[in-house]
Motif scaffolding. Sequence first.
Motif, PDB file in Angstrom:
ATOM      1  N   LYS A  94       0.815  -1.217   0.000  1.00  0.00           N
ATOM      2  CA  LYS A  94       0.000   0.000   0.000  1.00  0.00           C
ATOM      3  C   LYS A  94       0.849   1.267   0.000  1.00  0.00           C
ATOM      4  O   LYS A  94       0.320   2.365  -0.150  1.00  0.00           O
ATOM      5  CB  LYS A  94      -0.926   0.007   1.220  1.00  0.00           C
ATOM      6  CG  LYS A  94      -1.962  -1.094   1.192  1.00  0.00           C
ATOM      7  CD  LYS A  94      -2.800  -1.070   2.444  1.00  0.00           C
ATOM      8  CE  LYS A  94      -3.788  -2.228   2.445  1.00  0.00           C
ATOM      9  NZ  LYS A  94      -4.538  -2.287   3.711  1.00  0.00           N
ATOM     10  N   LEU A  95       2.151   1.134   0.177  1.00  0.00           N
ATOM     11  CA  LEU A  95       3.055   2.277   0.224  1.00  0.00           C
ATOM     12  C   LEU A  95       3.717   2.496  -1.133  1.00  0.00           C
ATOM     13  O   LEU A  95       3.892   1.560  -1.905  1.00  0.00           O
ATOM     14  CB  LEU A  95       4.140   2.055   1.281  1.00  0.00           C
ATOM     15  CG  LEU A  95       3.672   1.951   2.724  1.00  0.00           C
ATOM     16  CD1 LEU A  95       4.828   1.527   3.617  1.00  0.00           C
ATOM     17  CD2 LEU A  95       3.083   3.274   3.191  1.00  0.00           C
ATOM     18  N   SER A  96       4.115   3.718  -1.383  1.00  0.00           N
ATOM     19  CA  SER A  96       4.757   4.075  -2.652  1.00  0.00           C
ATOM     20  C   SER A  96       6.277   4.010  -2.510  1.00  0.00           C
ATOM     21  O   SER A  96       6.858   4.751  -1.710  1.00  0.00           O
ATOM     22  CB  SER A  96       4.341   5.485  -3.042  1.00  0.00           C
ATOM     23  OG  SER A  96       5.014   5.895  -4.202  1.00  0.00           O
ATOM     24  N   GLY A  97       6.907   3.117  -3.269  1.00  0.00           N
ATOM     25  CA  GLY A  97       8.359   3.086  -3.313  1.00  0.00           C
ATOM     26  C   GLY A  97       9.056   2.321  -2.201  1.00  0.00           C
ATOM     27  O   GLY A  97      10.274   2.296  -2.143  1.00  0.00           O
ATOM     28  N   TRP A  98       8.303   1.724  -1.292  1.00  0.00           N
ATOM     29  CA  TRP A  98       8.896   0.976  -0.190  1.00  0.00           C
ATOM     30  C   TRP A  98       9.001  -0.495  -0.566  1.00  0.00           C
ATOM     31  O   TRP A  98       8.149  -1.036  -1.265  1.00  0.00           O
ATOM     32  CB  TRP A  98       8.047   1.110   1.071  1.00  0.00           C
ATOM     33  CG  TRP A  98       8.083   2.478   1.666  1.00  0.00           C
ATOM     34  CD1 TRP A  98       7.314   3.542   1.297  1.00  0.00           C
ATOM     35  CD2 TRP A  98       8.932   2.937   2.710  1.00  0.00           C
ATOM     36  NE1 TRP A  98       7.636   4.639   2.061  1.00  0.00           N
ATOM     37  CE2 TRP A  98       8.625   4.294   2.944  1.00  0.00           C
ATOM     38  CE3 TRP A  98       9.919   2.332   3.483  1.00  0.00           C
ATOM     39  CZ2 TRP A  98       9.275   5.050   3.909  1.00  0.00           C
ATOM     40  CZ3 TRP A  98      10.562   3.087   4.449  1.00  0.00           C
ATOM     41  CH2 TRP A  98      10.245   4.431   4.653  1.00  0.00           C
ATOM     42  N   THR A  99      10.070  -1.127  -0.094  1.00  0.00           N
ATOM     43  CA  THR A  99      10.236  -2.565  -0.276  1.00  0.00           C
ATOM     44  C   THR A  99      10.467  -3.198   1.088  1.00  0.00           C
ATOM     45  O   THR A  99      10.901  -2.530   2.022  1.00  0.00           O
ATOM     46  CB  THR A  99      11.425  -2.892  -1.202  1.00  0.00           C
ATOM     47  OG1 THR A  99      12.613  -2.329  -0.647  1.00  0.00           O
ATOM     48  CG2 THR A  99      11.191  -2.361  -2.603  1.00  0.00           C
ATOM     49  N   ARG A 100      10.195  -4.468   1.154  1.00  0.00           N
ATOM     50  CA  ARG A 100      10.391  -5.199   2.408  1.00  0.00           C
ATOM     51  C   ARG A 100      11.543  -6.164   2.243  1.00  0.00           C
ATOM     52  O   ARG A 100      11.624  -6.900   1.260  1.00  0.00           O
ATOM     53  CB  ARG A 100       9.122  -5.970   2.758  1.00  0.00           C
ATOM     54  CG  ARG A 100       9.285  -6.764   4.029  1.00  0.00           C
ATOM     55  CD  ARG A 100       7.972  -7.400   4.458  1.00  0.00           C
ATOM     56  NE  ARG A 100       8.266  -8.283   5.561  1.00  0.00           N
ATOM     57  CZ  ARG A 100       7.954  -9.562   5.598  1.00  0.00           C
ATOM     58  NH1 ARG A 100       7.269 -10.112   4.629  1.00  0.00           N
ATOM     59  NH2 ARG A 100       8.296 -10.299   6.636  1.00  0.00           N
TER      60      ARG A 100
END
Length: 97
Positions: free
Chosen positions: A16-22
Motif C-alpha cells: 500500500k506504500l509508494s516506493g517501499w520494499t520489504r
Amino acid sequence: MAELLSDSQADEAVAKLSGWTRGGKEIERTAELPSFPKAIEVVGKVAELAEAADHHPDIDIRWRTLTFRLSTHSAGGLTPKDFQLAARIDEVLSAAR
C-alpha cells in the motif's frame, strides 16, 4: 509494545506504500531530492515526526539521495508503527519535490 505483524500482514501493508520494499524484518525506501540542502531539510522534518512518534528510522544520507529503513527493534520486526511512519515520510517526500 507494538504488535508484531505476520509476514502476510507486512507484505500487504508494504504493497500500500509508494516506493517501499520489504527485506525480512524491515522496510526501505530510497529517494533522490533535487539538492543536498533539500535532502537535509527532509531529514529534519522526518526527525521531528519520528521524535513525536517515538519511533526512529535509520537514515542514510548520500549527497541528495536518502535511504530510510524502518523496523520496530523492540518488537523484533515490523509493526503498524513502521507503516504509519513510512506513510508520513511519503508525505514529507511528496511535499519536497
